[in-house]
Design an enzyme around this catalytic site. Structure first.
Site, short mmCIF file in Angstrom:
data_model
loop_
_atom_site.label_atom_id
_atom_site.label_comp_id
_atom_site.label_asym_id
_atom_site.label_seq_id
_atom_site.Cartn_x
_atom_site.Cartn_y
_atom_site.Cartn_z
N ARG A 120 26.17 57.95 27.20
CA ARG A 120 25.47 57.11 26.53
C ARG A 120 26.15 56.08 25.51
NH1 ARG A 120 21.30 60.93 26.46
NH2 ARG A 120 20.11 60.85 28.26
N LYS A 142 31.66 41.75 27.01
CA LYS A 142 31.04 41.69 28.24
C LYS A 142 31.84 42.91 28.99
CE LYS A 142 29.28 36.94 28.79
NZ LYS A 142 29.35 35.74 29.44
N GLU A 184 42.33 29.30 30.08
CA GLU A 184 41.01 29.36 29.37
C GLU A 184 41.29 29.09 27.95
OE1 GLU A 184 38.16 30.98 30.13
OE2 GLU A 184 38.42 31.99 31.91
N LYS A 226 36.40 32.05 19.67
CA LYS A 226 35.23 32.94 20.43
C LYS A 226 34.63 33.83 19.66
CE LYS A 226 34.36 35.98 24.36
NZ LYS A 226 34.81 36.20 25.83
N GLU A 236 24.45 35.80 24.89
CA GLU A 236 24.37 34.44 25.54
C GLU A 236 23.03 33.88 25.62
OE1 GLU A 236 27.45 34.18 28.51
OE2 GLU A 236 26.13 32.72 29.69
N ARG A 240 26.79 30.83 23.52
CA ARG A 240 27.80 31.30 24.08
C ARG A 240 27.93 30.75 25.74
NH1 ARG A 240 29.18 37.70 24.30
NH2 ARG A 240 31.28 37.59 25.45
N ASN A 244 31.31 28.83 29.22
CA ASN A 244 31.50 29.00 30.74
C ASN A 244 32.05 27.37 31.12
OD1 ASN A 244 30.70 31.52 31.17
ND2 ASN A 244 28.50 31.12 30.83
N HIS A 247 33.50 26.78 34.66
CA HIS A 247 33.00 28.20 35.35
C HIS A 247 32.37 28.08 36.64
CE1 HIS A 247 35.24 29.79 32.15
NE2 HIS A 247 35.21 31.10 32.84
N HIS A 251 33.65 29.00 40.04
CA HIS A 251 33.11 30.18 40.86
C HIS A 251 32.82 29.48 42.45
CE1 HIS A 251 31.31 32.25 37.10
NE2 HIS A 251 32.58 32.36 37.36
N HIS A 265 41.53 32.78 38.84
CA HIS A 265 40.48 32.36 38.29
C HIS A 265 40.76 31.32 36.81
CE1 HIS A 265 36.56 32.51 35.99
NE2 HIS A 265 37.27 32.81 34.90
#
Ligand code: GLY
Length: 369
Positions: A120, A142, A184, A226, A236, A240, A244, A247, A251, A265
């Site tokens: 946990r 994340k 980035e 960040k 987010e 936040r 992206n 992005h 994608h 990426h």
């Protein structure tokens, strides 16, 4: 120069240390958070060959067990997650122990998720070895793996207890991987700090050529931005999402190129950011010269700057828009994009005119931009 950026999240706050040579000093930084002098390191075979001995030496006196996973995006899978969790249990990693993720974004995401679900939740330390991981994925909690239905669809927010970004390790990266990570870095300037973008215009080529002090400063400023955003909006709900920028385009392009090495990426993020500025200019949101300035900087860096720089065939504009519509940011079927009112002034746009978006993509495919 202060080499520590604090991510301020109350009882889950942590430091991101950014400096050359941190691997060799890892023990002195990790020891204070250990309840016993032992860590379990999750890495991949490429990173292990380059950096595991240095980490072992730097952990000086701390017992280390390591698991080497296969390199590559395919490792963010149920199979490798299960293997990692079972290995951690077999190594008797306890609730108060610490897992170390040594590697790029794939290892950080996977080991972070394994730490989130093991007993946990156990603490973990990120030691990011790619530029992309140092400026983005190692910070902010994340974690996760990919699903057949898409990337990063299974995961959890689980903040690390410490991040050690050793900027010397960036010298072991292939030029293409370094520059992809730089996509980035540029993103931070474009989304929220025009001065940083200007700094990158001046210093980007020198840092790409290997200047470690400039690399360290670029990582520090990126992480500082960040950290601020994550502290204000950890899960987010709002701000936040600005991280992206580029992005949704990215994608769609990654999907159109089969997630292959035709497009990395970070390259997609850079191209996507330039497209977001082009669309913003055509919508009258930002100055007409902003998108050209973004593309000029990517060219100066020797990076792909537009869709036409991606090798091989691509689908047409409508097919790309269909792929964009599968993005996680789509809400009630409506495409939401990160657009900009200028360099350093990104925002979430709920309304995107289809004809203008189609025009941008058609022009990019036809090499007109
Ligand atoms: N990579 C985007 C985020 O951490 O929110």
């Amino acid at each position: 120069m202060n080499d520590v950026v604090r991510v301020d999240l109350g009882s889950r706050s942590y430091d991101v240390r950014i400096a050359p040579g941190l691997l060799g000093r890892a023990g002195e930084m990790i020891a204070p958070i250990l309840s016993r002098q032992r860590v379990a390191v999750v890495t991949d075979s490429n990173v292990a060959a380059s950096h595991l001995d240095a980490l072992r030496a730097g952990l000086d006196g701390i017992e280390i067990r390591s698991l080497e996973l296969p390199p590559g995006e395919g490792t963010k899978s149920w199979t490798e997650l299960q293997r990692t969790v079972e290995w951690l249990l077999a190594e008797r990693v306890e609730r108060r122990d610490v897992v170390v993720a040594l590697g790029g974004g794939v290892i950080g995401d996977l080991a972070g998720f394994a730490s989130a679900i093991l007993r946990r939740g156990v603490r973990f330390v990120q030691i990011p070895t790619s530029l992309l991981a140092q400026v983005d994925s190692s910070v902010g909690g994340k974690t996760g793996i990919n699903a057949a239905a898409g990337k990063n669809l299974i995961g959890a927010f689980h903040q690390p207890a410490l991040v050690l970004a050793d900027t010397n390790v960036l010298s072991t990266l292939e030029v293409r991987d370094f520059l992809a990570g730089y996509g980035e870095v540029v993103k931070y300037g474009l989304l929220g700090d025009a001065n940083f973008f200007h700094w990158l215009e001046t210093n980007g080529p020198k840092l790409a050529a290997g200047d470690v002090d400039l690399r360290t400063e670029a990582v520090r400023r990126s992480v500082l931005m960040k950290a601020g955003i994550v502290a204000r909006d950890e899960t987010e709900q709002g701000e936040r999402a600005l991280l992206n920028l580029g992005h949704t385009f990215c994608h769609a392009l990654e999907s159109a190129t089969g997630y292959s090495d035709r497009l990395l990426h970070g390259e997609g993020v850079a191209i996507g950011s330039a497209l977001a500025f082009e669309l913003s200019a055509r919508m009258g949101l930002c100055a007409q010269e902003d998108p050209s300035r973004v593309r000029a900087h990517l060219s100066d860096m020797g990076m792909k700057r537009s869709i036409a720089d991606i090798p091989g065939d691509l689908p047409n504009a409508d097919a790309l828009i269909d792929l964009m519509a599968q993005d996680k940011k789509v809400v009630s079927g409506k495409l939401r994009l990160i657009l900009a009112r200028g360099i350093g002034e990104a925002f979430v746009a709920d309304e995107v005119p289809h004809d203008l978006l189609r025009g941008v993509l058609s022009d990019a495919l036809a090499r007109r931009i």
